[in-house]
Write an enzyme that holds these catalytic residues in place. Structure first.
Site, short mmCIF file in Angstrom:
data_model
loop_
_atom_site.label_atom_id
_atom_site.label_comp_id
_atom_site.label_asym_id
_atom_site.label_seq_id
_atom_site.Cartn_x
_atom_site.Cartn_y
_atom_site.Cartn_z
N ARG A 15 0.92 -1.32 0.18
CA ARG A 15 -0.14 0.10 0.07
C ARG A 15 0.85 1.29 -0.04
O ARG A 15 1.99 1.06 0.24
CB ARG A 15 -0.83 0.03 1.20
CG ARG A 15 -1.96 -0.96 1.15
CD ARG A 15 -2.82 -1.09 2.48
NE ARG A 15 -1.86 -1.77 3.40
CZ ARG A 15 -2.37 -1.97 4.73
NH1 ARG A 15 -3.51 -1.59 5.13
NH2 ARG A 15 -1.80 -2.71 5.66
N LYS A 75 1.65 1.62 7.44
CA LYS A 75 1.80 0.96 8.57
C LYS A 75 2.73 1.60 9.60
O LYS A 75 3.32 2.79 8.97
CB LYS A 75 2.51 -0.46 7.91
CG LYS A 75 1.62 -1.56 7.46
CD LYS A 75 0.30 -1.78 8.21
CE LYS A 75 0.65 -2.52 9.57
NZ LYS A 75 -0.49 -2.63 10.26
N TYR A 94 -1.09 4.25 10.60
CA TYR A 94 -1.54 3.28 11.62
C TYR A 94 -0.34 2.94 12.47
O TYR A 94 0.81 2.84 12.09
CB TYR A 94 -1.92 2.10 11.10
CG TYR A 94 -3.13 1.98 10.33
CD1 TYR A 94 -4.42 1.92 10.94
CD2 TYR A 94 -3.31 1.70 9.02
CE1 TYR A 94 -5.65 2.03 10.47
CE2 TYR A 94 -4.44 1.69 8.17
CZ TYR A 94 -5.59 1.96 9.01
OH TYR A 94 -6.91 2.08 8.37
N HIS A 96 -1.02 1.32 16.17
CA HIS A 96 -1.13 0.07 17.14
C HIS A 96 -0.15 -0.24 18.32
O HIS A 96 0.83 -0.94 18.20
CB HIS A 96 -1.02 -1.08 16.13
CG HIS A 96 -2.36 -1.06 15.03
ND1 HIS A 96 -3.40 -1.27 15.38
CD2 HIS A 96 -1.96 -1.05 13.82
CE1 HIS A 96 -4.12 -1.27 14.33
NE2 HIS A 96 -3.49 -0.99 13.17
N GLU A 118 -5.93 4.50 13.68
CA GLU A 118 -6.94 3.60 14.36
C GLU A 118 -7.42 3.97 15.66
O GLU A 118 -8.43 3.31 16.17
CB GLU A 118 -6.18 2.18 14.63
CG GLU A 118 -5.29 2.32 15.89
CD GLU A 118 -4.05 2.82 15.65
OE1 GLU A 118 -3.04 2.72 16.52
OE2 GLU A 118 -3.72 3.07 14.36
N VAL A 239 -12.06 -9.05 17.43
CA VAL A 239 -12.58 -8.07 18.59
C VAL A 239 -11.38 -7.08 18.48
O VAL A 239 -10.39 -7.24 18.20
CB VAL A 239 -12.62 -9.02 19.82
CG1 VAL A 239 -13.53 -10.30 19.86
CG2 VAL A 239 -11.16 -9.55 20.14
N ALA A 268 -7.12 -9.53 14.87
CA ALA A 268 -6.81 -8.69 15.84
C ALA A 268 -5.46 -8.84 16.17
O ALA A 268 -4.96 -8.24 17.24
CB ALA A 268 -7.61 -9.22 17.37
N ASP A 270 -2.82 -7.17 15.15
CA ASP A 270 -2.09 -5.78 15.28
C ASP A 270 -2.35 -5.50 16.63
O ASP A 270 -1.69 -4.47 16.93
CB ASP A 270 -3.06 -4.85 13.95
CG ASP A 270 -2.59 -4.89 12.60
OD1 ASP A 270 -1.07 -5.12 12.75
OD2 ASP A 270 -3.17 -4.67 12.02
N ASN A 300 -0.75 -7.54 8.85
CA ASN A 300 -0.82 -6.27 7.67
C ASN A 300 -1.75 -6.91 6.68
O ASN A 300 -1.60 -6.83 5.23
CB ASN A 300 0.21 -5.71 7.04
CG ASN A 300 1.40 -6.35 6.48
OD1 ASN A 300 1.40 -7.68 6.62
ND2 ASN A 300 1.77 -5.94 5.47
N MET A 301 -2.79 -7.65 6.65
CA MET A 301 -3.81 -8.52 5.97
C MET A 301 -4.11 -7.75 4.58
O MET A 301 -3.95 -8.06 3.53
CB MET A 301 -5.00 -9.17 6.81
CG MET A 301 -4.45 -10.32 7.53
SD MET A 301 -6.08 -10.80 8.30
CE MET A 301 -6.97 -11.49 7.00
#
Length: 371
Positions: A15, A75, A94, A96, A118, A239, A268, A270, A300-301
């Site tokens: 990406r 990312k 992102y 996380h 996020e 979740v 989940a 990440d 990082n699907m």
């Protein structure tokens, strides 16, 4: 403002932070945009495409980080990138942070203003900058799970939807949020026996209104999770506690009791994963086996479908990029409480409550710091 878009360097991450249409919009507002060479290659965009709309093509990430006032990524910055961040620079990507103490410490030390996609919120509720990737990941989770259920890939040798006269796979989806809803769409479409577990009565009611009797919805208790996970052929972990580490809903004992060849896809991951036996994997080496159960835990699907993911992400990040560039970070964050929720680290301090709690830092109110 001078905006920098480096090439993503995480394993198999294709990406890009700003697609050409986003760059063009920023330039229209009077800003300059630097794009690292071949940054758009993974989505089928060339340097010439960026140059044609006025972007400056830069040969190295080092120059991007050295010159840019705002870095726009997808990312979380890798260790080498974090070392190039500087005081007063804006990082918009992102992050996380809750399950990543090393990154958190580096960002604190950098003095940069770090805004995480996020945790940006909306006046309408939810997490609008996370939602597009959650939609992609939820849909991909079923594809990945179906693939892993095939015997050559370690699975039970089971077709997700079965065939007439043969039962379909039992798919248990933990969480009826964005990931869970989109995973359900695909699983139902493939003919699976779908069970969705959530602790929110409102989420269960909404799920029922959307899917009716095509799925089974269950109120989340330890007993319900254990019973359905142990019986499952495929478990999807979807979740999320915003900003915080994911709760460990699937214990190692449950995994041990599952059927050999069954599959867990932990979306989940990440945020640390919702299964005790989960550990982050990559697109290059996506699975591993614990007690006979195949685990797919790619962190990082959506990077696996970068064209779809980039454009979906840019649709929601662009207005904030423009606001930050037009007003400067301080005024943009003071004017927009929902964007301010995305501020995780500023001036060497943690400004996201869940991150501070999970990693043992003092929490500093963002508005107080900015004023």
């Amino acid at each position: 403002m001078l905006i920098g878009v480096p090439k993503e360097i995480k394993n198999h991450e294709y990406r890009v932070g700003m697609a050409p249409a986003s760059v063009r919009e920023a330039i229209k507002h009077g800003h300059q945009v630097m794009v690292e060479t071949v940054a758009g290659q993974g989505i089928g965009v060339s340097d010439a495409d960026y140059a044609a709309i006025g972007a400056e093509i830069i040969d190295s990430a080092a120059e991007i980080f050295e010159r840019a006032e705002m870095i726009v990524k997808v990312k979380e910055p890798q260790s080498g990138e974090r070392a190039m961040l500087r005081e007063g620079q804006i990082l918009f990507t992102y992050l996380h942070l809750a399950p990543d103490p090393e990154q958190t410490r580096d960002l604190i030390d950098s003095g940069a203003t770090c805004i995480a996609y996020e945790t940006v919120t909306s006046r309408f509720g939810g997490l609008p900058l996370l939602a597009p990737m959650s939609k992609v990941a939820g849909r991909m989770a079923i594809q990945a799970g179906a693939y892993c259920l095939e015997q050559p890939h370690g699975g039970l040798g089971m077709l997700l939807g079965g065939v007439p006269g043969v039962d379909p796979a039992k798919v248990v989806i933990l969480g009826a949020g964005v990931v869970g809803t989109h995973a359900t769409h695909i699983a139902v479409g493939m003919g699976a026996d779908v069970w969705v577990i959530d602790r929110s009565p409102e989420a269960i009611e909404a799920h029922w209104r959307q899917f009716g009797r095509s799925t089974n919805s269950v109120f989340s208790t330890d007993d319900a999770i254990e019973r359905h996970v142990v019986e499952a052929d495929l478990v999807i972990g979807g979740v999320l506690v915003p900003g915080a580490e994911a709760p460990k809903l699937v214990t190692a004992e449950m995994v041990k009791a599952m059927k050999p060849g069954s599959v867990i896809v932990d979306v989940a991951i990440d945020q640390g994963g919702c299964c005790e036996t989960s550990k982050a994997t990559t697109h290059a080496d996506p699975t591993y086996v614990v007690d006979g159960v195949v685990h797919y835990c790619v962190a990082n699907m959506p990077g696996g479908v970068p064209r779809t993911s980039t454009y979906a992400l840019n649709n929601v990040t662009l207005p904030h990029i423009i606001a930050l560039a037009n007003k400067g970070y301080r005024q943009a964050l003071l004017d927009d409480q929902w964007l301010r929720d995305g501020l995780n680290v500023h001036d060497g301090k943690v400004t996201q409550r869940e991150v501070a709690h999970d990693l043992g830092y003092d929490f500093h109110d963002a508005k107080n710091l900015l004023t």
